[in-house]
Design an enzyme around this catalytic site. Sequence first.
Site, PDB file in Angstrom:
ATOM      1  N   SER A 143      -9.432   1.716   3.348  1.00 37.99           N
ATOM      2  CA  SER A 143      -8.625   2.392   2.297  1.00 37.99           C
ATOM      3  C   SER A 143      -8.023   1.894   1.266  1.00 37.99           C
ATOM      4  O   SER A 143      -7.173   2.434   0.549  1.00 37.99           O
ATOM      5  CB  SER A 143      -8.003   3.467   2.949  1.00 37.99           C
ATOM      6  OG  SER A 143      -7.009   2.865   4.022  1.00 37.99           O
ATOM      7  N   LYS A 203       1.173  -1.180  -0.309  1.00 36.02           N
ATOM      8  CA  LYS A 203      -0.284   0.492   0.075  1.00 36.02           C
ATOM      9  C   LYS A 203       0.507   1.138  -0.143  1.00 36.02           C
ATOM     10  O   LYS A 203       2.178   1.317   0.660  1.00 36.02           O
ATOM     11  CB  LYS A 203      -0.960  -0.259   1.272  1.00 36.02           C
ATOM     12  CG  LYS A 203      -2.060   1.175   1.314  1.00 36.02           C
ATOM     13  CD  LYS A 203      -3.020   0.881   2.726  1.00 36.02           C
ATOM     14  CE  LYS A 203      -3.805   1.968   2.825  1.00 36.02           C
ATOM     15  NZ  LYS A 203      -4.346   2.262   3.735  1.00 36.02           N
ATOM     16  N   SER A 209      -9.778  -0.338   7.087  1.00 36.38           N
ATOM     17  CA  SER A 209      -8.904  -0.498   6.787  1.00 36.38           C
ATOM     18  C   SER A 209      -8.223  -1.512   5.602  1.00 36.38           C
ATOM     19  O   SER A 209      -8.076  -1.589   4.259  1.00 36.38           O
ATOM     20  CB  SER A 209      -8.062   0.777   6.346  1.00 36.38           C
ATOM     21  OG  SER A 209      -8.698   2.484   6.017  1.00 36.38           O
TER      22      SER A 209
END
Lengths: 99, 474
Positions: free
Chosen positions: B151, B76, B175
């Site tokens: 996210s 990420k 997330s």
Amino acid sequence: MQIDKETLRKIAHLARLEIQPQDEGPMINDLNNILTWVEQLNEVNTEGVEPLTNMSLEENAFREDEVKDHIVREDALKNAPDQDGTYFRVPKFLGNSSS
Amino acid sequence: MESIRSFSDIRQLIEGKNASCEDIVLFYLKKIEENRHLNAFLEVFSEESLQRARIIDQKIQQGKAGRLAGMVVGIKDVFCLKDHKIQAASKILEGFVSQFTATALQRLLDEDAIIIGRLNCDEFAMGSSNENSAYGPVLNAADNSRVPGGSSGGSAVAVQAGLCTVALGSDTGGSIRQPAAFCDVVGIKPTYSRVSRYGLLAYASSFDCVGVFSSNIEDNALVLEIMAGADEYDSTVSRSEVPAYSKNLLWNGPAKVAYVKELLDGDGVQEDIKQNLSSSLQMLKEAGHEVIPVSFPLLKYALPTYYILITAESSSNLSRYDGVKYGYRTRDAKGILDMYKKTRTQAFGEEVRRRIMLGTFVLSASYYDAFYTKAQKVRNLIRAEAIKILTEHDFLLMPVTPTTAFKLGEHNKNPLEMYLADLFTVQASVAGIPAISVPNGYDANNLPIGLQIIANYFEEEQLYQFANTYFSRS
């Protein structure tokens, strides 16, 4: 609690953000909706409850105070939008009354 | 190589001399290329990962390879990797290059994992649909008209579409777990402080956790056991010993499994998801476990508590992005104050600005006690209630999400509507306890449904064992 234009402008200044005049209405609306929603916490009786301020269970993580290599100046300046090889450069601010 | 689903597939290929690490990387690079439309990757380290694969192939020949040799990892866009870009999918970090490597990543590199690229996410990890990225939304591979969740949407989709073996994410309020559920993959949020946050871009520091996406429990357990543990660069990280999670993945004996009765009775949860949970509880009962309804009266206060605290913490953490030392700087400033304001206003996205505003408000002198301190007190009560349930029971089972993956654009007009996507994931975040999301079937539209298993502090081992024994597809 309801945020008005004056509070919004004050908060925006503290947050170092600009809200365009046409965005003030929608932002006030969003913030007030969220604040009204979070105010349901007032239903919870918290008398005598301590605020939870530290989530880690670790206490006093000590280590030896040793001299180590840290980032060298050239590297520290490498990501700067403006620099002169020794310092970060910023727009002039002495004598600026707006801050 | 038709498909690679897990690290054990890769190990078999390598051990049988049917593929080299270089072949594995080439396989993934081709898959990434074929799936560009998903927008999962912000940057692919093609040349570098091939070079590294060749070095690891030599190590394998010499019998010197680490435990993750052949594993290909996507990260990420919130982890620092030295000499690589990191942007948190935000314009404000345009051009920024990391000067050190996150501890979690370094430990994977030390075991010869190959990092293949940076994955898309919501800007500064703020969002539940991956629609807040400055680089466009990620598409759910199960249905391209739907969001992958957020996210860590790019991380979930990268594993879902088989673009890497595992992916790293961060979980502040769901997330990892929410996108894992939307994308049919396994995702864990460990206990707060289990993994070092050194080199993880800070969002809400009393919530942020590093975690793993994978296609199965075994890979997830292996990666977490390598990343977790003491780190002299993070004074908050737990120094308690890390069990070898991947060594024993079988649960033995009867467990006490709690579920929240009100959730199954009440509205607001998709019918398919309620039924999915009910049938899982029934299955566990038949397997000899004790399934017990519990009451969790403070559950509904977790979400507002969470939003007060994370906006406060993020407004403080994001004050560092001021255009002085790194990242984007506006070109048209008159004086320094104007420079700060224009830089931040031009480069932060709408949701980030909204959360900074809200956080600044709840931390401002006149409202600090009414909002911020109040939320910290409620957090204490919610944590106590959760710990009580998990002291009396082994696990708490909950849905991960109120609905399956929603359509792009469906919820991004009203911020409150989007916040409700985190309804069932924030409790574990507010309490700091570990929780895993496992794939658990499909709804009437064939969209993935996840199941959330929550345990007490530092019981990741038990979570993995229970999940692997009862909720594993392999």
